[in-house]
Design an enzyme around this catalytic site. Sequence first.
Site, PDB file in Angstrom:
ATOM      1  N   ASP A 115     -14.270  -6.872   6.125  1.00 14.37           N
ATOM      2  CA  ASP A 115     -13.555  -8.137   6.285  1.00 14.37           C
ATOM      3  C   ASP A 115     -13.237  -8.368   7.765  1.00 14.37           C
ATOM      4  O   ASP A 115     -13.096  -7.420   8.537  1.00 14.37           O
ATOM      5  CB  ASP A 115     -12.263  -8.085   5.444  1.00 14.37           C
ATOM      6  CG  ASP A 115     -11.641  -9.456   5.269  1.00 14.37           C
ATOM      7  OD1 ASP A 115     -12.320 -10.474   5.539  1.00 14.37           O
ATOM      8  OD2 ASP A 115     -10.464  -9.521   4.873  1.00 14.37           O
ATOM      9  N   GLY A 116     -13.104  -9.642   8.120  1.00 14.90           N
ATOM     10  CA  GLY A 116     -12.664  -9.988   9.472  1.00 14.90           C
ATOM     11  C   GLY A 116     -13.760 -10.518  10.388  1.00 14.90           C
ATOM     12  O   GLY A 116     -13.530 -10.705  11.581  1.00 14.90           O
ATOM     13  N   ASN A 117     -14.938 -10.779   9.831  1.00 15.73           N
ATOM     14  CA  ASN A 117     -16.021 -11.299  10.672  1.00 15.73           C
ATOM     15  C   ASN A 117     -15.660 -12.667  11.264  1.00 15.73           C
ATOM     16  O   ASN A 117     -15.925 -12.931  12.434  1.00 15.73           O
ATOM     17  CB  ASN A 117     -17.312 -11.473   9.862  1.00 15.73           C
ATOM     18  CG  ASN A 117     -17.865 -10.164   9.356  1.00 15.73           C
ATOM     19  OD1 ASN A 117     -17.385  -9.105   9.713  1.00 15.73           O
ATOM     20  ND2 ASN A 117     -18.897 -10.239   8.526  1.00 15.73           N
ATOM     21  N   ARG A 127     -18.342 -20.804  -0.240  1.00 13.85           N
ATOM     22  CA  ARG A 127     -18.356 -21.077   1.213  1.00 13.85           C
ATOM     23  C   ARG A 127     -19.376 -22.170   1.524  1.00 13.85           C
ATOM     24  O   ARG A 127     -20.283 -22.430   0.730  1.00 13.85           O
ATOM     25  CB  ARG A 127     -18.687 -19.798   1.973  1.00 13.85           C
ATOM     26  CG  ARG A 127     -17.561 -18.799   1.854  1.00 13.85           C
ATOM     27  CD  ARG A 127     -17.696 -17.674   2.850  1.00 13.85           C
ATOM     28  NE  ARG A 127     -16.542 -16.797   2.707  1.00 13.85           N
ATOM     29  CZ  ARG A 127     -16.173 -15.893   3.586  1.00 13.85           C
ATOM     30  NH1 ARG A 127     -16.856 -15.722   4.688  1.00 13.85           N
ATOM     31  NH2 ARG A 127     -15.109 -15.149   3.378  1.00 13.85           N
ATOM     32  N   ASN A 133     -17.685 -15.869  -2.796  1.00 13.85           N
ATOM     33  CA  ASN A 133     -18.285 -16.316  -1.528  1.00 13.85           C
ATOM     34  C   ASN A 133     -19.288 -17.468  -1.723  1.00 13.85           C
ATOM     35  O   ASN A 133     -19.635 -18.146  -0.760  1.00 13.85           O
ATOM     36  CB  ASN A 133     -18.981 -15.162  -0.790  1.00 13.85           C
ATOM     37  CG  ASN A 133     -18.012 -14.182  -0.166  1.00 13.85           C
ATOM     38  OD1 ASN A 133     -18.333 -13.018   0.051  1.00 13.85           O
ATOM     39  ND2 ASN A 133     -16.804 -14.636   0.145  1.00 13.85           N
ATOM     40  N   ARG A 192      -5.536  -6.140   0.078  1.00 13.92           N
ATOM     41  CA  ARG A 192      -6.008  -6.715  -1.189  1.00 13.92           C
ATOM     42  C   ARG A 192      -7.251  -5.981  -1.665  1.00 13.92           C
ATOM     43  O   ARG A 192      -7.995  -5.435  -0.859  1.00 13.92           O
ATOM     44  CB  ARG A 192      -6.407  -8.183  -0.989  1.00 13.92           C
ATOM     45  CG  ARG A 192      -5.297  -9.157  -0.878  1.00 13.92           C
ATOM     46  CD  ARG A 192      -5.831 -10.583  -1.029  1.00 13.92           C
ATOM     47  NE  ARG A 192      -6.624 -10.998   0.120  1.00 13.92           N
ATOM     48  CZ  ARG A 192      -6.125 -11.519   1.233  1.00 13.92           C
ATOM     49  NH1 ARG A 192      -4.828 -11.709   1.336  1.00 13.92           N
ATOM     50  NH2 ARG A 192      -6.915 -11.858   2.237  1.00 13.92           N
ATOM     51  N   ARG A 217     -18.544 -18.845  13.053  1.00  5.75           N
ATOM     52  CA  ARG A 217     -18.302 -17.730  12.119  1.00  5.75           C
ATOM     53  C   ARG A 217     -19.536 -16.845  11.945  1.00  5.75           C
ATOM     54  O   ARG A 217     -19.432 -15.622  11.841  1.00  5.75           O
ATOM     55  CB  ARG A 217     -17.910 -18.284  10.745  1.00  5.75           C
ATOM     56  CG  ARG A 217     -16.544 -18.930  10.701  1.00  5.75           C
ATOM     57  CD  ARG A 217     -16.277 -19.498   9.305  1.00  5.75           C
ATOM     58  NE  ARG A 217     -16.350 -18.473   8.278  1.00  5.75           N
ATOM     59  CZ  ARG A 217     -15.375 -17.599   8.010  1.00  5.75           C
ATOM     60  NH1 ARG A 217     -14.254 -17.636   8.692  1.00  5.75           N
ATOM     61  NH2 ARG A 217     -15.518 -16.702   7.071  1.00  5.75           N
TER      62      ARG A 217
HETATM   63  C1  FPP Z   1     -15.965 -10.967   5.472  1.00 13.36           C
HETATM   64  O1  FPP Z   1     -15.596 -11.625   6.637  1.00 13.36           O
HETATM   65  C2  FPP Z   1     -17.378 -10.632   5.460  1.00 13.36           C
HETATM   66  C3  FPP Z   1     -18.319 -11.178   4.648  1.00 13.36           C
HETATM   67  C4  FPP Z   1     -17.988 -12.224   3.656  1.00 13.36           C
HETATM   68  C5  FPP Z   1     -19.728 -10.825   4.712  1.00 13.36           C
HETATM   69  C6  FPP Z   1     -20.105  -9.467   5.215  1.00 13.36           C
HETATM   70  C7  FPP Z   1     -21.452  -9.581   5.761  1.00 13.36           C
HETATM   71  C8  FPP Z   1     -21.967  -8.892   6.811  1.00 13.36           C
HETATM   72  C9  FPP Z   1     -21.270  -7.813   7.486  1.00 13.36           C
HETATM   73  C10 FPP Z   1     -23.324  -9.226   7.367  1.00 13.36           C
HETATM   74  C11 FPP Z   1     -24.480  -9.119   6.447  1.00 13.36           C
HETATM   75  C12 FPP Z   1     -24.475  -7.913   5.574  1.00 13.36           C
HETATM   76  C13 FPP Z   1     -25.436  -6.978   5.501  1.00 13.36           C
HETATM   77  C14 FPP Z   1     -25.253  -5.869   4.537  1.00 13.36           C
HETATM   78  C15 FPP Z   1     -26.623  -6.947   6.330  1.00 13.36           C
HETATM   79  P1  FPP Z   1     -14.913 -13.063   6.559  1.00 13.36           P
HETATM   80  O2  FPP Z   1     -15.972 -14.075   6.848  1.00 13.36           O
HETATM   81  O3  FPP Z   1     -14.217 -13.241   5.251  1.00 13.36           O
HETATM   82  O4  FPP Z   1     -13.907 -12.933   7.733  1.00 13.36           O
HETATM   83  P2  FPP Z   1     -12.464 -13.648   7.902  1.00 13.36           P
HETATM   84  O5  FPP Z   1     -11.611 -13.144   6.761  1.00 13.36           O
HETATM   85  O6  FPP Z   1     -11.986 -13.163   9.236  1.00 13.36           O
HETATM   86  O7  FPP Z   1     -12.710 -15.121   7.845  1.00 13.36           O
END
Ligand code: FPP
Length: 262
Positions: A37-39, A88, A85, A207, A50
């Site tokens: 989480d946190g991307n 989104r 997801n 969570r 994002r």
């Molecule tokens: C949560 O961050 C992350 C995701 C919904 C996706 C995870 C995907 C990757 C790491 C890249 C692709 C995966 C692979 C296995 C190659 P968020 O977008 O919910 O972050 P935020 O809570 O800060 O908005």
Amino acid sequence: MPLSDLLTHIDPAGPEAALARSVNFDRLPKHVAIIMDGNGRWAAERHLPRVEGHRAGIESVRDTVESSARMGIEVLTLYAFSVENWKRPETEVSALMGLLRQYLRLELKTLLKNNIRFNVIGQRERLGREVREELEAAEQRTATNTGMLFNIALSYGGRAEIVDAARRAIREGIPADRLDEDTFASLLYTAGQPDPDLMIRTSGEMRISNFLLWQIAYAEIWVTDTLWPDFRCRHLLDAIIDFQKRDRRYGAVSSGPVTVGR
Ligand code: FPP
């Protein structure tokens, strides 16, 4: 030798090596599950779209998968895309699917070299045909590998998994008096796998987010404020060191130091 294997891939004089030396490799969690989480926040902090956070997150996936395999972890499950997801924006969903395909194309060789078995859990029928074909090709190419099992949770929801298992039980005509916990577990996507001993979540949120609801009944939970794109082997080592200090009781009285599996 997991320690020596790991040390050949990290700076032997650096902080990561010091952490690796504090791990008891005979008492590793068998199954580590991670909520990445946190991307989005990582990207926002840099005034980037994002999707750049997701792109940066791939490097963390690569590092975590390879480090876990070198350490000798048996099963690693990464939560890459939840059933929620799908809500989104379409552009973000298709960017995520594109990144997933890119990851597979770039990393398949490394998975093979490290004897890693790749496996998808989730409602794969909801994924696009091309993504599904590439995922299934990777599953087939790695099917006979005997090292770490790498589960990627895609279009995954814990409640949906439990409902799917209940439907299977009915379809297969399993009599109610035979449907015990072991039988039910054998109907889940993770059939035959040990339950997660350690569940990690990045970005500080406390969570579970509908992840492996059945399987985490006795998992130890470790949350870090580190955002997923900054997560590396040292954070995994921190989590494992903390896990090894926990007293896992499974509802009984204290049994001393950490035990693995149930
Ligand atoms: C949560 O961050 C992350 C995701 C919904 C996706 C995870 C995907 C990757 C790491 C890249 C692709 C995966 C692979 C296995 C190659 P968020 O977008 O919910 O972050 P935020 O809570 O800060 O908005």
